[in-house]
Motif scaffolding. Structure first.
Motif, PDB file in Angstrom:
ATOM      1  N   LEU A 287     -10.918 -12.016   0.992  1.00 38.95           N
ATOM      2  CA  LEU A 287     -11.330 -11.460  -0.290  1.00 38.95           C
ATOM      3  C   LEU A 287     -11.785 -10.005  -0.170  1.00 38.95           C
ATOM      4  N   GLY A 288     -11.494  -9.397   0.960  1.00 36.23           N
ATOM      5  CA  GLY A 288     -11.987  -8.046   1.187  1.00 36.23           C
ATOM      6  C   GLY A 288     -11.069  -6.929   0.752  1.00 36.23           C
ATOM      7  N   GLY A 289      -9.898  -7.239   0.274  1.00 37.38           N
ATOM      8  CA  GLY A 289      -8.987  -6.198  -0.198  1.00 37.38           C
ATOM      9  C   GLY A 289      -7.966  -5.732   0.807  1.00 37.38           C
ATOM     10  N   GLY A 290      -8.131  -6.106   2.098  1.00 41.25           N
ATOM     11  CA  GLY A 290      -7.136  -5.769   3.093  1.00 41.25           C
ATOM     12  C   GLY A 290      -7.467  -4.529   3.894  1.00 41.25           C
TER      13      GLY A 290
ATOM     14  N   ALA B  85       3.250  -1.011   5.161  1.00 45.53           N
ATOM     15  CA  ALA B  85       3.835  -1.010   6.509  1.00 45.53           C
ATOM     16  C   ALA B  85       4.500  -2.353   6.795  1.00 45.53           C
ATOM     17  N   GLU B  86       5.613  -2.305   7.509  1.00 48.65           N
ATOM     18  CA  GLU B  86       6.329  -3.525   7.856  1.00 48.65           C
ATOM     19  C   GLU B  86       5.566  -4.310   8.912  1.00 48.65           C
ATOM     20  N   GLY B  87       5.643  -5.615   8.789  1.00 51.13           N
ATOM     21  CA  GLY B  87       4.975  -6.492   9.741  1.00 51.13           C
ATOM     22  C   GLY B  87       4.387  -7.703   9.048  1.00 51.13           C
ATOM     23  N   LEU B  88       4.011  -8.691   9.840  1.00 51.35           N
ATOM     24  CA  LEU B  88       3.495  -9.942   9.293  1.00 51.35           C
ATOM     25  C   LEU B  88       2.022  -9.825   8.933  1.00 51.35           C
ATOM     26  N   ARG B  89       1.626 -10.646   7.947  1.00 47.06           N
ATOM     27  CA  ARG B  89       0.232 -10.767   7.551  1.00 47.06           C
ATOM     28  C   ARG B  89      -0.229 -12.202   7.804  1.00 47.06           C
ATOM     29  N   TRP B  90      -1.507 -12.467   7.532  1.00 39.58           N
ATOM     30  CA  TRP B  90      -2.102 -13.763   7.837  1.00 39.58           C
ATOM     31  C   TRP B  90      -1.312 -14.961   7.312  1.00 39.58           C
TER      32      TRP B  90
ATOM     33  N   SER C  86      -3.781  -8.301   8.778  1.00 41.69           N
ATOM     34  CA  SER C  86      -4.488  -8.262   7.510  1.00 41.69           C
ATOM     35  C   SER C  86      -3.878  -9.289   6.561  1.00 41.69           C
ATOM     36  N   TRP C  87      -4.120  -9.115   5.279  1.00 41.56           N
ATOM     37  CA  TRP C  87      -3.668 -10.053   4.258  1.00 41.56           C
ATOM     38  C   TRP C  87      -2.608  -9.393   3.390  1.00 41.56           C
ATOM     39  N   ASP C  88      -1.716 -10.215   2.846  1.00 37.63           N
ATOM     40  CA  ASP C  88      -0.762  -9.666   1.892  1.00 37.63           C
ATOM     41  C   ASP C  88      -1.397  -9.682   0.505  1.00 37.63           C
ATOM     42  N   ARG C  89      -0.619  -9.378  -0.476  1.00 37.31           N
ATOM     43  CA  ARG C  89      -1.159  -9.305  -1.832  1.00 37.31           C
ATOM     44  C   ARG C  89      -0.957 -10.613  -2.595  1.00 37.31           C
ATOM     45  N   GLY C  90      -0.655 -11.690  -1.874  1.00 34.57           N
ATOM     46  CA  GLY C  90      -0.407 -12.982  -2.507  1.00 34.57           C
ATOM     47  C   GLY C  90      -1.682 -13.737  -2.809  1.00 34.57           C
ATOM     48  N   ASP C  91      -1.528 -15.036  -3.058  1.00 31.76           N
ATOM     49  CA  ASP C  91      -2.651 -15.874  -3.486  1.00 31.76           C
ATOM     50  C   ASP C  91      -3.361 -16.585  -2.345  1.00 31.76           C
TER      51      ASP C  91
END
Length: 368
Positions: free
Chosen positions: A171-174, A184-189, A218-223
């Motif tokens: 919930l921190g915004g990334g 940037a390209e790459g995987l998120r959590w 980090s986190w993506d912009r999903g749910d």
């Protein structure tokens, strides 16, 4: 089942990467061992008996001997890192054969498959000293924990250390946004939510975005707002396995996933603004975090309320003082510079981070 015959560790498994040696004529066993090697990311050398002089018996970091081949390798030079592998759980003679060939371990398939995959992955990847892992957590909302986490990671990378920054707050915004790398390209959590068991450290690192000479998870912009605890455990263990430093930005709310992250830390820093309400809130956070983290320190951020200074805040919380977190002037401007926190090696925040790492690395026994 995996049993230990001797207590001497393999000297090669933790010193350098390499490929295992398989010795067996049992085609069914060989198929299983090749499958397990593939799962661990290793390409083994295969022989029916002891390789000729100069072969892999002396140099392989791990030797997997099928029980069918025990007699054929009995005369081979004794070495550590030998595993005798069988299938018959009721065969008590396997322990005698293990002693005859100088094996460290006896392993029965299929029960011992996960243990063996982990061991093969260790030698294929090269497992050395784990990363110095530091967690940053705010004593209250808006304390500046994420800013400090980014600055510490950027400073570590600038000093030439392998560095991985982990955003453990969904919930921190990334943190990728704070570093200017949200595209940037790459995987998120979310890509690691189904992770179980062992995650390859090299594969993890290569899959993540690279920003400012460090890797960022980090986190993506999903749910997705949570990762199962077992996935947190697997990913952070992989992050630590390749050495250097790992910085974890932690949320103030503590759940099972955060508890897993806390359990992997070498030390944690509680960032506390120098005001009475913040100190009171930080006390509750410290009480919870201190049940998991042995080494918890406080970093104090001004401006100071009347009657408070950094030492008084540390005294009120009953924690060692990590220092006073200085203000980064560039971050206070209406339009901050595109550089992330700590990017300028001459700023007060950068100097704080440099001093922090110097002390932490010395306490941990030197550079990693």
């Amino acid at each position: 089942m995996a049993g230990t015959v001797t207590h001497d560790p393999s000297p090669t498994a933790g010193d350098r990467p390499g490929q295992p040696l398989i010795v067996t004529e049992d085609t069914e066993l060989l198929d299983d061992l090749l499958r397990l090697c593939a799962a661990a990311g290793a390409t083994p050398e295969v022989h029916h008996g002891v390789p000729d002089h100069g072969g892999g018996w002396e140099t392989a970091p791990l030797v997997l001997v099928g029980d069918d081949a025990a007699r054929r390798v009995r005369s081979a030079a004794r070495r550590r890192g030998v595993v005798l592998i069988g299938r018959d759980q009721d065969d008590s003679g396997v322990w005698k054969r293990a002693v005859q060939i100088g094996a460290d371990h006896v392993l029965m398939l299929p029960d011992g498959e996960q243990w063996l995959v982990d061991r093969i992955a260790d030698v294929a990847e090269g497992v050395g000293r784990p990363a110095l892992t530091v967690g940053i957590i705010g004593g209250r909302g808006g304390a500046g924990a994420s800013t400090l986490a980014c600055a510490l990671a950027v400073t570590s990378a600038r000093e030439g250390l392998r560095t991985l920054l982990v955003d453990a707050d969904p919930l921190g915004g990334g943190l990728d946004v704070l570093l200017g790398g949200e595209t940037a390209e790459g995987l998120r959590w979310p890509a690691f939510a189904a992770s179980r068991g062992r995650v390859g450290g090299g594969a993890l690192e290569e899959s993540l975005p690279e920003l400012h000479a460090l890797r960022v998870l980090s986190w993506d912009r999903g749910d997705c707002v949570g990762i199962p605890p077992q996935a947190v455990r697997a990913v952070l263990a992989a992050a630590r396995r390749r050495g250097g430093t790992v910085v974890v930005d932690l949320p103030r709310r503590l759940d099972d996933g955060v508890a897993e992250a806390l359990a992997q830390l070498d030390l944690a820093v509680l960032v506390v603004p120098a005001e009475l309400r913040a100190v009171a809130a930080a006390g509750r956070v410290a009480s919870a975090v201190g049940m998991v983290v042995r080494d918890l320190r406080v970093a104090v951020r001004g401006p100071y309320a009347p009657g408070l200074d950094d030492r008084e805040v540390a005294r009120l919380l009953g924690l060692p003082l990590a220092g006073e977190v200085p203000v980064e002037p560039a971050l206070l401007r209406p339009h901050p510079a595109p550089e992330p926190p700590g990017a300028s090696g001459r700023s007060p925040l950068s100097r704080f981070c440099t001093a922090f790492w110097e002390q932490a690395l010395v306490e941990a026994g030197g550079t990693r």
